[in-house]
Structure formats: structure tokens, C-alpha cells
Scaffold this active site. Sequence first.
Site, mmCIF file in Angstrom:
data_model
loop_
_atom_site.group_PDB
_atom_site.id
_atom_site.type_symbol
_atom_site.label_atom_id
_atom_site.label_comp_id
_atom_site.label_asym_id
_atom_site.label_seq_id
_atom_site.Cartn_x
_atom_site.Cartn_y
_atom_site.Cartn_z
ATOM 1 N N CYS A 218 14.246 2.000 26.709
ATOM 2 C CA CYS A 218 12.784 1.605 27.771
ATOM 3 C C CYS A 218 13.248 2.877 28.558
ATOM 4 C CB CYS A 218 13.188 -0.137 28.537
ATOM 5 S SG CYS A 218 12.744 -0.763 28.074
ATOM 6 N N HIS B 166 8.710 2.854 34.767
ATOM 7 C CA HIS B 166 9.079 2.168 33.543
ATOM 8 C C HIS B 166 7.605 0.179 33.581
ATOM 9 C CE1 HIS B 166 9.255 -0.245 29.932
ATOM 10 N NE2 HIS B 166 10.672 -0.688 30.446
ATOM 11 N N ASN C 59 5.758 -4.477 28.257
ATOM 12 C CA ASN C 59 6.418 -3.874 28.368
ATOM 13 C C ASN C 59 6.558 -3.123 26.428
ATOM 14 O OD1 ASN C 59 9.173 -2.276 28.165
ATOM 15 N ND2 ASN C 59 9.854 -4.400 28.592
HETATM 16 N N1 ACO Z 1 7.275 -19.544 29.865
HETATM 17 C C1 ACO Z 1 7.605 -20.480 30.417
HETATM 18 N N2 ACO Z 1 8.183 -20.750 30.812
HETATM 19 C C2 ACO Z 1 9.796 -19.916 30.675
HETATM 20 C C3 ACO Z 1 8.869 -18.990 29.520
HETATM 21 C C4 ACO Z 1 7.946 -18.613 29.306
HETATM 22 N N3 ACO Z 1 7.486 -17.405 28.400
HETATM 23 N N4 ACO Z 1 10.001 -17.774 29.371
HETATM 24 C C5 ACO Z 1 11.352 -18.868 30.252
HETATM 25 N N5 ACO Z 1 11.037 -19.785 30.963
HETATM 26 C C6 ACO Z 1 11.901 -20.595 31.511
HETATM 27 C C7 ACO Z 1 13.428 -20.787 31.265
HETATM 28 O O1 ACO Z 1 12.998 -21.092 30.594
HETATM 29 C C8 ACO Z 1 13.657 -20.925 32.705
HETATM 30 O O2 ACO Z 1 13.685 -23.018 32.694
HETATM 31 P P1 ACO Z 1 14.606 -23.589 33.828
HETATM 32 O O3 ACO Z 1 14.628 -22.626 34.564
HETATM 33 O O4 ACO Z 1 14.650 -24.404 33.003
HETATM 34 O O5 ACO Z 1 16.466 -22.284 32.876
HETATM 35 C C9 ACO Z 1 12.103 -20.363 34.133
HETATM 36 O O6 ACO Z 1 11.413 -20.167 33.176
HETATM 37 C C10 ACO Z 1 12.761 -19.022 34.642
HETATM 38 O O7 ACO Z 1 13.398 -18.775 33.988
HETATM 39 P P2 ACO Z 1 14.161 -16.536 34.564
HETATM 40 O O8 ACO Z 1 14.832 -16.522 33.570
HETATM 41 O O9 ACO Z 1 14.788 -17.506 35.499
HETATM 42 O O10 ACO Z 1 12.892 -16.407 35.039
HETATM 43 P P3 ACO Z 1 12.809 -14.979 36.030
HETATM 44 O O11 ACO Z 1 11.667 -15.224 36.915
HETATM 45 O O12 ACO Z 1 13.492 -14.092 36.156
HETATM 46 O O13 ACO Z 1 11.972 -14.169 34.870
HETATM 47 C C11 ACO Z 1 11.565 -12.517 33.235
HETATM 48 C C12 ACO Z 1 11.464 -13.527 33.739
HETATM 49 C C13 ACO Z 1 9.859 -12.271 33.761
HETATM 50 C C14 ACO Z 1 11.993 -12.185 31.995
HETATM 51 C C15 ACO Z 1 12.412 -11.567 34.137
HETATM 52 O O14 ACO Z 1 13.912 -11.900 34.191
HETATM 53 C C16 ACO Z 1 12.078 -9.946 34.148
HETATM 54 O O15 ACO Z 1 11.258 -9.297 34.423
HETATM 55 N N6 ACO Z 1 13.394 -9.513 34.320
HETATM 56 C C17 ACO Z 1 13.498 -7.953 33.309
HETATM 57 C C18 ACO Z 1 13.293 -7.830 32.036
HETATM 58 C C19 ACO Z 1 13.031 -5.875 32.419
HETATM 59 O O16 ACO Z 1 13.171 -5.380 33.184
HETATM 60 N N7 ACO Z 1 13.368 -5.456 31.272
HETATM 61 C C20 ACO Z 1 14.236 -3.886 31.005
HETATM 62 C C21 ACO Z 1 13.473 -3.473 30.212
HETATM 63 S S1 ACO Z 1 13.480 -3.754 28.482
HETATM 64 C C22 ACO Z 1 14.121 -3.001 27.404
HETATM 65 O O17 ACO Z 1 15.049 -2.066 27.745
HETATM 66 C C23 ACO Z 1 14.375 -2.547 25.972
#
Ligand code: ACO
Length: 323
Positions: free
Chosen positions: A114, A250, A280
Site C-alpha cells: 500500500c 492512502h 482500499n
Molecule cells: N462484518 C461484521 N463484523 C466483522 C467484519 C465484517 N465485515 N469484519 C470483522 N468483523 C468483526 C470481527 O470478527 C470482530 O468480532 P469479535 O469482536 O466478535 O471478534 C469485530 O468485528 C471487531 O473486529 P476488529 O478487527 O477489532 O475491528 P476494527 O474496528 O479494528 O476494524 C478494520 C477492522 C476495518 C480492518 C480496521 O482494523 C482497519 O482498517 N485496519 C487497518 C487496515 C489497513 O490500514 N491496512 C493497511 C493497508 S492495507 C495493505 O498494505 C495491503
Amino acid sequence: MAGRSVVVGVGHYLPERVVPNSEFEKTLDTTDEWIRTRSGIERRHFAADDESTSDLATKAAEAALADAGLTVDDIDAIIVATSTADLTFPSAATMVQARLGMTKGFAFDVQAVCAGFVFALSNANALILSGQAKRVLVIGAETFSRIMDWTDRSTCVLFGDGAGALVLELQEGEGTSDDRGILATDLNSDGRYKDLLYVDGGVSTQSTGHLRMQGNQVFRHAVEKLAKTAETALGAAGLGSADVDWIVPHQANIRIIQGTAKKMGLPMENVVVTVQDHGNTSAASIPLALSVGKQRGQIKRGDLIVTEAIGGGLAWGAVVLRW
Ligand code: ACO
């Protein structure tokens, strides 16, 4: 006097197929509301089955060349930032070179996931300032839909396909931060964090693999590292947050974008946001946002822009440029 790499053209291409969040509700235990509130994403584009990364890249490149009023005869080098090239080799960049009808110069890919576009811009700037190229086509292009695990709701709803491109040209500046062009860059990586974000396959492990991410862990690193790299690059240019007209981040997650802007002391009015429409798109997200930001009338000639990105590696960095 000082040489500067100035943006003289910008363009993008998005595949025709638009996939709204609601489509994932049919196959996964997820909701439009969850995806919107946790990521800011509302829809994304997915490439057609017969459409590859080099197809997207070529169309974005053609748009950027048209915007610059240039042809491939005016270009010395092509850099494609991608983690999803069509083939193991040759590079996507040489495939774009052939498709554009360019038979001179050189072309290669940059792989920093990314953060790829920031790394590619920095490399293009170095080629220009060291006299190895006068005009460089810098492209970010991805088909992340090809490396999704469609049963993993925590990743497959977040990514999209697309491409964006810039034409950089050597111009003479005064050597001050009032110059147009790239003013400073800052690149970083730390391979100890591999397990936070990776694809569990590749040529040497004899499979294509799927993207795996510990999203909340990546999130934890993102805001702090992005604000710091942006401030480091601004400092290297003799500037600070107060000088910034646009953060072009990004586009991974609206909460990361908001958190980084806040840490930099800037309001969201100074941020170009496209994550709602593109998801993304990895290395494509910054040039896509630059192109859309210009189309919307947000980014204007002379504006001070800071781009910042973090991704698999971890790899992260920032580029400060005057448009
Ligand atoms: N729908 C419903 N529930 C979901 C989904 C979904 N699509 N995905 C995850 N959940 C659930 C999880 O299972 C978890 O449930 P649990 O509490 O029962 O275990 C709950 O939601 C919370 O999950 P988290 O991962 O803690 O949620 P968070 O608020 O952190 O959001 C996200 C997740 C959107 C992925 C976020 O962490 C994020 O954006 N992270 C960074 C991503 C990023 O910037 N990547 C970098 C670049 S990518 C690259 O380099 C290729």
C-alpha cells in the site's frame, strides 16, 4: 537554482463494475452498516475477469499523458507500483510500455504494497534529480480482488481495484519550498511486522495465496507512523502542518485518515477522501485520489500536498510536493 520533479499530468482508471457493500450481505455475516462505520467504505470497483493490472495501468497512463499534452515519445521511464502484477515476470511496467507503443527508455515495477506509490514517486524523483530521466510516468495499479479470501469478512470487504498515474517532469526551481514539484520524501520499513499483513502464497511457495491481515494491529501502527512520516517529510522541506493545503492519504480506512489528520493538527476540510467510492486500492489509492481531487476542483496549481501511506512490510512513507 535547483532541479525539481514537477507533476505535469494526472489521470486514473476504474473498472466498470461497482460493488456496493450490500452485495457482501448476501454471502457473508456482515452488514453495510458495519463496513461503513468501521472503514468508511460504501462501494468499490472490481476488474472484469479478462481485465488485468496492466490493462488498468495502461488506461490510467493514457489519461495522464493526455492531461499532460504529451505522448510516450516524451517519456524516458515508467515505474509501476503494484503487488498484483499480471505475471511473475516481466514487470507490469514493461507490459504497459509495450501497450503504449514506447520502444525506448526503461520500465520497472516497485513493490511496497500500500506504500508502493510513495516509494515509486521517491524513486522517480531520484532518477530525475540524478539525471537518469527527464520525464517519468509513475503509475499505481492493483487488482486486489484477485488475492481476496471471499470467506474472510474481515478483509474481503475492504479492498478494490483501480489505477492512477502521474507524469513527472524535470523543471528548474529556485531551490526553495515555494517551488513546484517534489520538495521532500521520507521512506521507512520494518520487516519484523510481516505477520500483521501479508499474502500467504507466492512464486517461491508455489501458490497465489490470499491476503491475511491483523487489521486492529495494523490500525495501531498506522496513525502514529503516518503522522510521523508526514511531519518528517514536511520538516525536510522546511515546512510544517500549517503550510499544508491537502493531505492526500492512502485510502485504507476513514478512521485512520481522520486520526492522522487530527494528529497533524489539520481539519478534514484539508483532506482528499475517496475511500467511500474506491475502498482500499493499495498502491493505486494515492494517484487515484490525486486525480479525483483535481477533477473535483479541490487540488489546484501551487497547492502544497503531503501524501502518506502504510502497508504490508510494514512499509510506510510520505512525499511532500507542490502541485
Ligand atoms: N462484518 C461484521 N463484523 C466483522 C467484519 C465484517 N465485515 N469484519 C470483522 N468483523 C468483526 C470481527 O470478527 C470482530 O468480532 P469479535 O469482536 O466478535 O471478534 C469485530 O468485528 C471487531 O473486529 P476488529 O478487527 O477489532 O475491528 P476494527 O474496528 O479494528 O476494524 C478494520 C477492522 C476495518 C480492518 C480496521 O482494523 C482497519 O482498517 N485496519 C487497518 C487496515 C489497513 O490500514 N491496512 C493497511 C493497508 S492495507 C495493505 O498494505 C495491503
